[in-house]
Motif scaffolding. Sequence first.
Motif, PDB file in Angstrom:
ATOM      1  N   SER A  83      29.620  49.269  43.073  1.00 30.40           N
ATOM      2  CA  SER A  83      30.793  48.340  43.053  1.00 30.40           C
ATOM      3  C   SER A  83      31.058  47.758  43.939  1.00 30.40           C
ATOM      4  N   TRP A  84      30.115  48.263  45.086  1.00 28.00           N
ATOM      5  CA  TRP A  84      31.073  47.586  46.636  1.00 28.00           C
ATOM      6  C   TRP A  84      32.007  45.431  47.035  1.00 28.00           C
ATOM      7  N   TYR A  85      30.662  45.046  46.549  1.00 35.08           N
ATOM      8  CA  TYR A  85      31.154  43.954  45.895  1.00 35.08           C
ATOM      9  C   TYR A  85      32.027  43.816  45.175  1.00 35.08           C
ATOM     10  N   LEU A  86      33.152  44.241  44.734  1.00 32.53           N
ATOM     11  CA  LEU A  86      33.925  44.352  43.921  1.00 32.53           C
ATOM     12  C   LEU A  86      35.691  44.836  44.684  1.00 32.53           C
ATOM     13  N   SER A  87      35.429  45.941  45.884  1.00 30.93           N
ATOM     14  CA  SER A  87      36.017  46.317  46.189  1.00 30.93           C
ATOM     15  C   SER A  87      36.835  45.312  46.754  1.00 30.93           C
ATOM     16  N   GLU A  88      38.646  45.511  47.324  1.00 34.61           N
ATOM     17  CA  GLU A  88      39.481  44.545  48.200  1.00 34.61           C
ATOM     18  C   GLU A  88      38.839  44.218  49.502  1.00 34.61           C
ATOM     19  N   SER A  89      37.636  44.874  50.012  1.00 33.39           N
ATOM     20  CA  SER A  89      37.576  44.384  51.473  1.00 33.39           C
ATOM     21  C   SER A  89      36.764  43.212  50.872  1.00 33.39           C
ATOM     22  N   MET A 108      43.135  34.525  41.664  1.00 35.80           N
ATOM     23  CA  MET A 108      42.414  35.115  43.245  1.00 35.80           C
ATOM     24  C   MET A 108      43.401  34.869  43.886  1.00 35.80           C
ATOM     25  N   ILE A 109      43.725  33.461  44.633  1.00 38.00           N
ATOM     26  CA  ILE A 109      44.683  33.212  45.724  1.00 38.00           C
ATOM     27  C   ILE A 109      46.217  34.106  45.138  1.00 38.00           C
ATOM     28  N   GLU A 110      46.445  33.540  44.065  1.00 40.37           N
ATOM     29  CA  GLU A 110      47.413  34.458  43.246  1.00 40.37           C
ATOM     30  C   GLU A 110      47.626  35.761  43.313  1.00 40.37           C
ATOM     31  N   ALA A 111      46.384  36.472  43.478  1.00 38.70           N
ATOM     32  CA  ALA A 111      46.463  37.818  43.157  1.00 38.70           C
ATOM     33  C   ALA A 111      46.590  38.767  44.912  1.00 38.70           C
ATOM     34  N   PHE A 112      46.308  37.366  45.642  1.00 37.36           N
ATOM     35  CA  PHE A 112      46.924  38.208  46.913  1.00 37.36           C
ATOM     36  C   PHE A 112      48.054  38.522  47.214  1.00 37.36           C
ATOM     37  N   SER A 113      49.259  37.865  46.071  1.00 35.61           N
ATOM     38  CA  SER A 113      50.526  38.323  46.928  1.00 35.61           C
ATOM     39  C   SER A 113      51.153  38.950  45.830  1.00 35.61           C
ATOM     40  N   SER A 114      50.398  39.106  44.732  1.00 33.21           N
ATOM     41  CA  SER A 114      51.235  40.245  43.538  1.00 33.21           C
ATOM     42  C   SER A 114      50.186  41.686  43.097  1.00 33.21           C
ATOM     43  N   ASN A 115      49.141  41.927  43.688  1.00 32.01           N
ATOM     44  CA  ASN A 115      48.088  42.602  43.741  1.00 32.01           C
ATOM     45  C   ASN A 115      48.426  43.838  44.947  1.00 32.01           C
ATOM     46  N   GLU A 116      48.786  45.377  44.626  1.00 31.23           N
ATOM     47  CA  GLU A 116      49.179  46.207  46.157  1.00 31.23           C
ATOM     48  C   GLU A 116      47.618  46.397  46.329  1.00 31.23           C
ATOM     49  N   ALA A 125      35.321  49.364  45.028  1.00 26.45           N
ATOM     50  CA  ALA A 125      35.813  49.779  43.551  1.00 26.45           C
ATOM     51  C   ALA A 125      35.440  50.393  42.312  1.00 26.45           C
ATOM     52  N   VAL A 126      37.502  50.637  41.780  1.00 29.16           N
ATOM     53  CA  VAL A 126      37.549  51.608  40.944  1.00 29.16           C
ATOM     54  C   VAL A 126      37.397  50.941  39.568  1.00 29.16           C
ATOM     55  N   LYS A 136      37.868  41.475  32.457  1.00 26.65           N
ATOM     56  CA  LYS A 136      38.470  41.723  33.640  1.00 26.65           C
ATOM     57  C   LYS A 136      37.838  40.529  34.344  1.00 26.65           C
ATOM     58  N   THR A 137      38.771  39.757  35.377  1.00 26.99           N
ATOM     59  CA  THR A 137      38.206  38.685  36.071  1.00 26.99           C
ATOM     60  C   THR A 137      38.494  39.688  37.569  1.00 26.99           C
ATOM     61  N   LEU A 138      37.516  38.135  38.180  1.00 32.60           N
ATOM     62  CA  LEU A 138      37.280  38.754  40.236  1.00 32.60           C
ATOM     63  C   LEU A 138      39.056  39.028  40.710  1.00 32.60           C
ATOM     64  N   ALA A 139      39.886  38.143  40.236  1.00 33.13           N
ATOM     65  CA  ALA A 139      41.319  38.390  39.936  1.00 33.13           C
ATOM     66  C   ALA A 139      41.967  39.264  40.487  1.00 33.13           C
ATOM     67  N   ASP A 140      40.774  40.575  39.279  1.00 34.26           N
ATOM     68  CA  ASP A 140      41.662  41.885  39.135  1.00 34.26           C
ATOM     69  C   ASP A 140      41.445  43.334  40.596  1.00 34.26           C
ATOM     70  N   PHE A 141      40.550  42.726  41.219  1.00 36.21           N
ATOM     71  CA  PHE A 141      40.270  43.349  42.430  1.00 36.21           C
ATOM     72  C   PHE A 141      40.393  42.819  43.165  1.00 36.21           C
ATOM     73  N   VAL A 142      41.400  41.981  43.540  1.00 32.21           N
ATOM     74  CA  VAL A 142      41.631  41.118  45.051  1.00 32.21           C
ATOM     75  C   VAL A 142      43.098  41.524  45.142  1.00 32.21           C
ATOM     76  N   THR A 143      44.006  42.328  45.699  1.00 31.04           N
ATOM     77  CA  THR A 143      44.624  42.920  46.490  1.00 31.04           C
ATOM     78  C   THR A 143      46.078  42.282  47.784  1.00 31.04           C
ATOM     79  N   LYS A 144      46.601  42.436  48.175  1.00 27.56           N
ATOM     80  CA  LYS A 144      46.906  41.849  49.668  1.00 27.56           C
ATOM     81  C   LYS A 144      45.876  42.529  50.699  1.00 27.56           C
TER      82      LYS A 144
END
Length: 178
Positions: A83-89, A108-116, A125-126, A136-144
């Motif tokens: 699941s490394w492609y789903l990691s935040e990095s 996904m852009i919105e998730a940059f500011s809302s997901n820690e 990724a967990v 689940k969508t990709l935005a759920d895996f995007v974080t700051k």
Amino acid sequence: MAKLIYAVKIYFFRGQANLTARESAGILRYVKFIVSVYVPAWYAAPSPTSAPANDLALLKDLVGYEDKSLAKALADGFARRHSWYLSESLVPLAFFDEDLSLGRKRAMIEAFSSNEGSEDLTKRAVVDLKADLSQKTLADFVTKSSRMFFVTLGIDDGFLETDPAEWHDDPRYVAAAR
């Protein structure tokens, strides 16, 4: 892939192979999985920009697969080891996926500011397989912390301040995609 082709051949010629009922049922179980889940994922795998979306789709396919005992074993293994492609990095690769909708990129852009995010960008990724994965969508895996993707690669992420519909005209996006 050779083993998969061989299994399909065995299934096609099962009448000539003198298989037991148990062997025939097992090869059918294997071939069904190969044709319905594995082959589509295998053909989609070469594209790194679509890897996050493809991995999420594969995980959803595994969890929803009709053979529940096989589905659980495969989904558990995939979620723990692949699941490394789903990691935040690495999930920001999806910004360059031509097949990903503009709406998904906006989310996904919105998730940059809302997901820690995490301090450890090397962690995978967990994925909670007990949760409703279908939502689940990709935005759920995007974080700051996902913005570090651009910093690490030396990519000007200024294009993220504009709407994804305009990215193909933005030289920063074009350079980053290259």
